[in-house]
Design a protein around this motif. Structure first.
Motif, PDB file in Angstrom:
ATOM      1  N   ILE A  81       0.862  -1.179   0.000  1.00 31.14           N
ATOM      2  CA  ILE A  81       0.000   0.000   0.000  1.00 31.14           C
ATOM      3  C   ILE A  81       0.897   1.227   0.000  1.00 31.14           C
ATOM      4  O   ILE A  81       1.807   1.337   0.827  1.00 31.14           O
ATOM      5  CB  ILE A  81      -0.917   0.037   1.242  1.00 31.14           C
ATOM      6  N   SER A  82       0.637   2.124  -0.920  1.00 25.03           N
ATOM      7  CA  SER A  82       1.367   3.387  -0.965  1.00 25.03           C
ATOM      8  C   SER A  82       0.521   4.446  -0.267  1.00 25.03           C
ATOM      9  O   SER A  82      -0.639   4.658  -0.625  1.00 25.03           O
ATOM     10  CB  SER A  82       1.626   3.793  -2.418  1.00 25.03           C
ATOM     11  N   ILE A  83       1.099   5.093   0.730  1.00 19.78           N
ATOM     12  CA  ILE A  83       0.431   6.180   1.447  1.00 19.78           C
ATOM     13  C   ILE A  83       1.121   7.467   1.038  1.00 19.78           C
ATOM     14  O   ILE A  83       2.335   7.592   1.169  1.00 19.78           O
ATOM     15  CB  ILE A  83       0.531   6.012   2.973  1.00 19.78           C
ATOM     16  N   SER A  84       0.352   8.423   0.550  1.00 19.11           N
ATOM     17  CA  SER A  84       0.949   9.710   0.202  1.00 19.11           C
ATOM     18  C   SER A  84       0.244  10.826   0.947  1.00 19.11           C
ATOM     19  O   SER A  84      -0.968  10.798   1.139  1.00 19.11           O
ATOM     20  CB  SER A  84       0.901   9.951  -1.311  1.00 19.11           C
ATOM     21  N   THR A  85       1.065  11.764   1.394  1.00 22.83           N
ATOM     22  CA  THR A  85       0.559  12.961   2.059  1.00 22.83           C
ATOM     23  C   THR A  85       1.260  14.166   1.427  1.00 22.83           C
ATOM     24  O   THR A  85       2.190  14.016   0.648  1.00 22.83           O
ATOM     25  CB  THR A  85       0.853  12.974   3.582  1.00 22.83           C
ATOM     26  N   ASN A  86       0.813  15.343   1.801  1.00 22.94           N
ATOM     27  CA  ASN A  86       1.511  16.551   1.370  1.00 22.94           C
ATOM     28  C   ASN A  86       2.108  17.276   2.568  1.00 22.94           C
ATOM     29  O   ASN A  86       2.395  18.453   2.506  1.00 22.94           O
ATOM     30  CB  ASN A  86       0.581  17.470   0.571  1.00 22.94           C
ATOM     31  N   ASP A  87       2.304  16.537   3.669  1.00 19.59           N
ATOM     32  CA  ASP A  87       2.785  17.122   4.914  1.00 19.59           C
ATOM     33  C   ASP A  87       3.844  16.203   5.527  1.00 19.59           C
ATOM     34  O   ASP A  87       3.539  15.070   5.916  1.00 19.59           O
ATOM     35  CB  ASP A  87       1.597  17.287   5.865  1.00 19.59           C
ATOM     36  N   VAL A  88       5.080  16.682   5.625  1.00 21.31           N
ATOM     37  CA  VAL A  88       6.194  15.873   6.135  1.00 21.31           C
ATOM     38  C   VAL A  88       5.927  15.395   7.554  1.00 21.31           C
ATOM     39  O   VAL A  88       6.205  14.238   7.893  1.00 21.31           O
ATOM     40  CB  VAL A  88       7.532  16.656   6.062  1.00 21.31           C
ATOM     41  N   GLU A  89       5.363  16.227   8.393  1.00 22.75           N
ATOM     42  CA  GLU A  89       5.094  15.830   9.788  1.00 22.75           C
ATOM     43  C   GLU A  89       4.063  14.701   9.850  1.00 22.75           C
ATOM     44  O   GLU A  89       4.193  13.777  10.649  1.00 22.75           O
ATOM     45  CB  GLU A  89       4.656  17.031  10.629  1.00 22.75           C
ATOM     46  N   LYS A  90       3.055  14.770   9.009  1.00 28.74           N
ATOM     47  CA  LYS A  90       2.043  13.704   8.944  1.00 28.74           C
ATOM     48  C   LYS A  90       2.705  12.406   8.477  1.00 28.74           C
ATOM     49  O   LYS A  90       2.450  11.337   9.026  1.00 28.74           O
ATOM     50  CB  LYS A  90       0.920  14.114   7.983  1.00 28.74           C
ATOM     51  N   THR A  91       3.575  12.501   7.473  1.00 29.68           N
ATOM     52  CA  THR A  91       4.297  11.330   6.982  1.00 29.68           C
ATOM     53  C   THR A  91       5.118  10.714   8.107  1.00 29.68           C
ATOM     54  O   THR A  91       5.108   9.491   8.300  1.00 29.68           O
ATOM     55  CB  THR A  91       5.220  11.720   5.807  1.00 29.68           C
ATOM     56  N   LYS A  92       5.816  11.547   8.872  1.00 28.30           N
ATOM     57  CA  LYS A  92       6.644  11.056   9.986  1.00 28.30           C
ATOM     58  C   LYS A  92       5.790  10.346  11.036  1.00 28.30           C
ATOM     59  O   LYS A  92       6.165   9.288  11.540  1.00 28.30           O
ATOM     60  CB  LYS A  92       7.416  12.210  10.634  1.00 28.30           C
ATOM     61  N   ARG A  93       4.640  10.923  11.388  1.00 27.24           N
ATOM     62  CA  ARG A  93       3.756  10.315  12.399  1.00 27.24           C
ATOM     63  C   ARG A  93       3.265   8.943  11.925  1.00 27.24           C
ATOM     64  O   ARG A  93       3.266   7.984  12.697  1.00 27.24           O
ATOM     65  CB  ARG A  93       2.564  11.223  12.699  1.00 27.24           C
ATOM     66  N   ILE A  94       2.853   8.854  10.675  1.00 29.52           N
ATOM     67  CA  ILE A  94       2.365   7.584  10.147  1.00 29.52           C
ATOM     68  C   ILE A  94       3.484   6.549  10.128  1.00 29.52           C
ATOM     69  O   ILE A  94       3.314   5.408  10.561  1.00 29.52           O
ATOM     70  CB  ILE A  94       1.771   7.772   8.729  1.00 29.52           C
ATOM     71  N   PHE A  95       4.661   6.938   9.649  1.00 32.50           N
ATOM     72  CA  PHE A  95       5.809   6.030   9.576  1.00 32.50           C
ATOM     73  C   PHE A  95       6.179   5.505  10.959  1.00 32.50           C
ATOM     74  O   PHE A  95       6.383   4.306  11.156  1.00 32.50           O
ATOM     75  CB  PHE A  95       7.004   6.735   8.927  1.00 32.50           C
ATOM     76  N   GLU A  96       6.263   6.411  11.929  1.00 31.09           N
ATOM     77  CA  GLU A  96       6.623   6.022  13.300  1.00 31.09           C
ATOM     78  C   GLU A  96       5.610   5.039  13.880  1.00 31.09           C
ATOM     79  O   GLU A  96       5.980   4.064  14.527  1.00 31.09           O
ATOM     80  CB  GLU A  96       6.732   7.265  14.200  1.00 31.09           C
ATOM     81  N   ALA A  97       4.327   5.278  13.639  1.00 31.35           N
ATOM     82  CA  ALA A  97       3.294   4.392  14.163  1.00 31.35           C
ATOM     83  C   ALA A  97       3.356   3.013  13.509  1.00 31.35           C
ATOM     84  O   ALA A  97       3.228   1.989  14.185  1.00 31.35           O
ATOM     85  CB  ALA A  97       1.914   5.015  13.967  1.00 31.35           C
ATOM     86  N   LEU A  98       3.558   2.974  12.206  1.00 34.52           N
ATOM     87  CA  LEU A  98       3.590   1.693  11.490  1.00 34.52           C
ATOM     88  C   LEU A  98       4.815   0.853  11.829  1.00 34.52           C
ATOM     89  O   LEU A  98       4.760  -0.372  11.785  1.00 34.52           O
ATOM     90  CB  LEU A  98       3.535   1.923   9.974  1.00 34.52           C
ATOM     91  N   GLN A  99       5.922   1.503  12.200  1.00 32.47           N
ATOM     92  CA  GLN A  99       7.137   0.737  12.476  1.00 32.47           C
ATOM     93  C   GLN A  99       7.132   0.092  13.860  1.00 32.47           C
ATOM     94  O   GLN A  99       7.913  -0.826  14.113  1.00 32.47           O
ATOM     95  CB  GLN A  99       8.377   1.600  12.293  1.00 32.47           C
ATOM     96  N   LEU A 100       6.238   0.501  14.756  1.00 36.02           N
ATOM     97  CA  LEU A 100       6.171  -0.094  16.095  1.00 36.02           C
ATOM     98  C   LEU A 100       5.883  -1.585  15.977  1.00 36.02           C
ATOM     99  O   LEU A 100       4.881  -1.986  15.396  1.00 36.02           O
ATOM    100  CB  LEU A 100       5.098   0.577  16.951  1.00 36.02           C
ATOM    101  N   ASP A 101       6.771  -2.403  16.512  1.00 37.24           N
ATOM    102  CA  ASP A 101       6.679  -3.860  16.444  1.00 37.24           C
ATOM    103  C   ASP A 101       6.703  -4.383  15.005  1.00 37.24           C
ATOM    104  O   ASP A 101       6.315  -5.510  14.747  1.00 37.24           O
ATOM    105  CB  ASP A 101       5.425  -4.384  17.166  1.00 37.24           C
ATOM    106  N   GLY A 102       7.131  -3.530  14.076  1.00 36.19           N
ATOM    107  CA  GLY A 102       7.238  -3.925  12.673  1.00 36.19           C
ATOM    108  C   GLY A 102       8.693  -3.901  12.235  1.00 36.19           C
ATOM    109  O   GLY A 102       9.604  -4.033  13.058  1.00 36.19           O
ATOM    110  N   LYS A 103       8.906  -3.697  10.939  1.00 34.03           N
ATOM    111  CA  LYS A 103      10.262  -3.714  10.394  1.00 34.03           C
ATOM    112  C   LYS A 103      10.421  -2.581   9.390  1.00 34.03           C
ATOM    113  O   LYS A 103       9.636  -2.448   8.448  1.00 34.03           O
ATOM    114  CB  LYS A 103      10.503  -5.051   9.682  1.00 34.03           C
ATOM    115  N   VAL A 104      11.458  -1.768   9.577  1.00 32.30           N
ATOM    116  CA  VAL A 104      11.772  -0.701   8.625  1.00 32.30           C
ATOM    117  C   VAL A 104      12.566  -1.319   7.475  1.00 32.30           C
ATOM    118  O   VAL A 104      13.629  -1.898   7.687  1.00 32.30           O
ATOM    119  CB  VAL A 104      12.580   0.426   9.300  1.00 32.30           C
ATOM    120  N   ASN A 105      12.028  -1.206   6.271  1.00 33.17           N
ATOM    121  CA  ASN A 105      12.698  -1.732   5.085  1.00 33.17           C
ATOM    122  C   ASN A 105      13.575  -0.671   4.428  1.00 33.17           C
ATOM    123  O   ASN A 105      14.606  -0.976   3.852  1.00 33.17           O
ATOM    124  CB  ASN A 105      11.663  -2.232   4.075  1.00 33.17           C
ATOM    125  N   GLN A 106      13.124   0.571   4.500  1.00 37.82           N
ATOM    126  CA  GLN A 106      13.883   1.723   4.017  1.00 37.82           C
ATOM    127  C   GLN A 106      13.571   2.877   4.947  1.00 37.82           C
ATOM    128  O   GLN A 106      12.416   3.266   5.088  1.00 37.82           O
ATOM    129  CB  GLN A 106      13.495   2.077   2.583  1.00 37.82           C
TER     130      GLN A 106
END
Length: 135
Positions: A81-106
């Motif tokens: 799933i590709s998630i796109s936003t136009n706000d860097v802070e929103k992107t950071k919040r989503i990324f941080e939440a998704l990586q909890l107990d997950g795996k950062v690939n990039q």
């Protein structure tokens, strides 16, 4: 602020063929097809002609494609799933939440095409590409 989720199909060097197939089969319109050489001019020569980014319009839905630049993809795992936003802070919040107990690939970082781009597999095994539009 915008937020959009889009199916993203990762192919193994045959994205151009898949794009032609889905264009015909789904009566889709090709919006863009860019090679890795066009998107990232310093990429290895072996992938310069492979699809780095492509988008089809299928009815009201976007469908994104690329050829994997790395190791082969395990069959069944080529959709993310590709998630796109136009706000860097929103992107950071989503990324941080998704990586909890997950795996950062990039890691989330600035790229030639986005002020914040990354890839993460969440704790449920779902892979997300997260991109901030605007470059």
């Amino acid at each position: 602020m915008t937020l959009r989720l889009t199916p993203y199909l990762m192919m193994e060097g045959n994205a151009k063929e898949a794009i032609q197939f889905y264009e015909k089969t789904l009566d889709a319109t090709i919006v863009t097809v860019q090679t890795y050489g066009e998107v990232l001019p310093t990429c290895p020569s072996a992938i310069k002609e492979h699809v780095g980014h492509a988008m089809l319009k299928v009815g009201e839905t976007d469908l994104i494609f690329s050829d994997t630049p790395g190791p082969p993809i395990k069959k069944g795992n080529q959709v993310m799933i590709s998630i796109s936003t136009n706000d860097v802070e929103k992107t950071k919040r989503i990324f941080e939440a998704l990586q909890l107990d997950g795996k950062v690939n990039q890691p989330l970082e600035e790229t030639p095409f986005s002020p914040a781009f990354g890839n993460v597999t969440d704790k449920f095994g779902v892979t997300f590409q997260i991109v901030t539009e605007g470059k």
